[in-house]
Design a protein around this motif. Structure first.
Motif, PDB file in Angstrom:
ATOM      1  N   GLY A  90     -10.983 -11.698  -3.949  1.00 37.13           N
ATOM      2  CA  GLY A  90     -10.754 -12.616  -5.057  1.00 37.13           C
ATOM      3  C   GLY A  90     -11.614 -13.858  -4.989  1.00 37.13           C
ATOM      4  N   HIS A  91     -11.405 -14.745  -5.977  1.00 33.81           N
ATOM      5  CA  HIS A  91     -11.929 -16.118  -5.983  1.00 33.81           C
ATOM      6  C   HIS A  91     -13.442 -16.236  -6.062  1.00 33.81           C
ATOM      7  CE1 HIS A  91      -7.966 -17.605  -3.918  1.00 33.81           C
ATOM      8  NE2 HIS A  91      -7.772 -17.073  -5.116  1.00 33.81           N
ATOM      9  N   CYS A 138      -7.362 -11.080  -7.673  1.00 36.39           N
ATOM     10  CA  CYS A 138      -7.033 -12.015  -8.747  1.00 36.39           C
ATOM     11  C   CYS A 138      -6.254 -11.292  -9.842  1.00 36.39           C
ATOM     12  CB  CYS A 138      -8.304 -12.606  -9.359  1.00 36.39           C
ATOM     13  SG  CYS A 138      -9.182 -13.757  -8.291  1.00 36.39           S
ATOM     14  N   GLU A 195      -8.859 -14.118 -13.671  1.00 36.57           N
ATOM     15  CA  GLU A 195      -9.936 -14.980 -13.189  1.00 36.57           C
ATOM     16  C   GLU A 195      -9.910 -16.337 -13.876  1.00 36.57           C
ATOM     17  OE1 GLU A 195     -12.995 -11.559 -11.571  1.00 36.57           O
ATOM     18  OE2 GLU A 195     -13.587 -12.711 -13.350  1.00 36.57           O
ATOM     19  N   GLY A 237      -5.350 -15.814  -8.060  1.00 38.27           N
ATOM     20  CA  GLY A 237      -6.077 -15.938  -9.313  1.00 38.27           C
ATOM     21  C   GLY A 237      -7.060 -17.089  -9.270  1.00 38.27           C
TER      22      GLY A 237
END
Length: 406
Positions: free
Chosen positions: A172-173, A225, A228, A258
């Motif tokens: 993620g991220h 996520c 986004e 997220g």
């Protein structure tokens, strides 16, 4: 009545004593890349405070995978220092998780060792590198895909050697594996591009190889996520498809987060970064980048459980264990997550504010965290003392300058 959050839960081969997990929040406690005694104390305090598992943030699987120089690389030299950390956590009755990751195009390193331009899902202009002067990125070739997957495996094996009970593969991220999942970053026309399930193909292959290597001994989770948080980014519907792919591949747990570091950092935290906090950043590149972000970020006010609506969609679509992350700061919020079918709750700022919060929830000494979501702890990682709550005493800088195994 005792909350179900205080009951044990099985995650792959690992049984946690309760449902509370300390999230991976960059600590700023590995100066020159060496885990410090302060990093040990930070995670020991989370276990002593009642969290079932504490997650060491951003353990890069290779040197080029760091975003900054002062981050842990899971190499042989790091193992003795990390063993001190895991031993300390185990003495407090907790489990330790290493977040294994690669930054891909999102890096501020002054020099790369293996490539001229940072690796990513697709090549071309690198929006994440505008501030650091890395205007281009390189699309990963089949050889790159195989090599980096191998680095994740090697990192997971070193985590096992260092005494960790689990690894969290960061998808993620805006880091490398997220760059495959994100429609903004992934423009590939081969089997790794296209619809959400295809974009998840390479992260799933990394997961499979890590599971094959350590999955019988370590819990293997994936952080994804659920949104986004910006126009054109992946949505909750995309997250559902990604979760289905990872479930089929055998993930033991999904951690639902997220937001993106470049496009929507405010979405990660559910609130804005205060101007005063930005000015405390000592790294000039990061300070300039954060000032720019404040120009276009929307004004949003923190509210508890801010990813719940998105995470519910994933919960409804898969059966594997899920950990809710996103603004849980009260016992009522934690219980809501339990009641809605989430298996664990992951907390960051609330435990930075008070590492003893889980014990206080259990004993009835508190029902709500005193964290104000001011986000000043987020930028404190760039200070000599590393991450801390500004409502608490300052960290001991000397401990942050002393190697853990010294």
């Amino acid at each position: 009545m005792t909350s179900s959050a205080f009951t044990p839960v099985r995650i792959g081969p690992l049984t946690l004593r309760n449902r509370f997990i300390k999230s991976a929040t960059n600590e700023g406690m590995a100066k020159h890349g060496v885990p410090s005694k302060l990093l040990v104390e930070h995670h020991r305090s989370m276990a002593a405070g009642g969290a079932a598992m504490t997650t060491v943030a951003y353990c890069a699987v290779e040197a080029d995978g760091r975003t900054f120089e002062d981050q842990v690389t899971l190499d042989d030299a790091s193992i003795p220092h990390l063993r001190v950390l895991t031993d300390a956590v185990h003495r407090e009755g907790g489990a330790a998780c290493a977040q294994i990751t690669h930054g891909g195009a999102f890096t501020f390193l002054p020099q790369l060792r293996n490539t001229k331009y940072p690796l990513s899902a697709s090549g071309g202009f690198n929006a994440a590198g505008v501030i650091s002067g890395r205007l281009f990125k390189t699309a990963m070739t089949p050889a790159d895909l195989d090599r980096i997957a191998g680095e994740f495996v090697a990192g997971a094996r070193r985590a096992r050697a260092a005494g960790f009970d689990a690894v969290e593969i960061h998808m993620g991220h805006g880091y490398l594996l997220s760059q495959f999942i994100s429609p903004k970053y992934n423009r590939r026309r081969d089997e790794y591009g296209g619809a959400a399930a295809q974009r998840a193909r390479y992260p799933a292959q990394v997961l499979r190889r890590v599971l094959d290597a350590v999955g019988k001994e370590l819990a293997v989770s994936c952080k994804i996520c659920v949104t986004e948080g910006f126009k054109g980014g992946a949505t909750a519907d995309d997250a559902v498809e990604v979760a289905k792919v990872l479930e089929r591949e055998g993930a033991h747990l999904l951690v639902l987060s997220g937001g993106m570091n470049v496009e929507s950092p405010w979405a990660i935290f559910g609130s804005n970064m205060p101007a005063a906090a930005v000015e405390t950043i000592q790294n000039p590149v990061v300070k300039f980048a954060t000032r720019l972000m404040r120009i276009w970020e929307p004004k949003i006010a923190f509210h508890e459980m801010y990813f719940l609506e998105h995470s519910r969609k994933v919960r409804a679509a898969v059966k594997l264990p899920l950990a809710y992350l996103g603004g849980a700061k009260s016992l009522a919020g934690v219980q809501q997550a339990m009641d809605e079918g989430f298996d664990c709750v992951v907390m960051g700022r609330a435990l930075i504010h008070d590492p003893d919060l889980v014990n206080k929830f259990r004993d009835g000494r508190a029902s709500v965290s005193g964290c104000t979501a001011c986000n000043e702890c987020v930028v404190s990682m760039y200070t000599p003392g590393g991450t801390r709550c500004v409502l608490r005493p300052e960290n001991d800088v000397r401990l942050n300058q002393t190697p853990a195994a010294a």
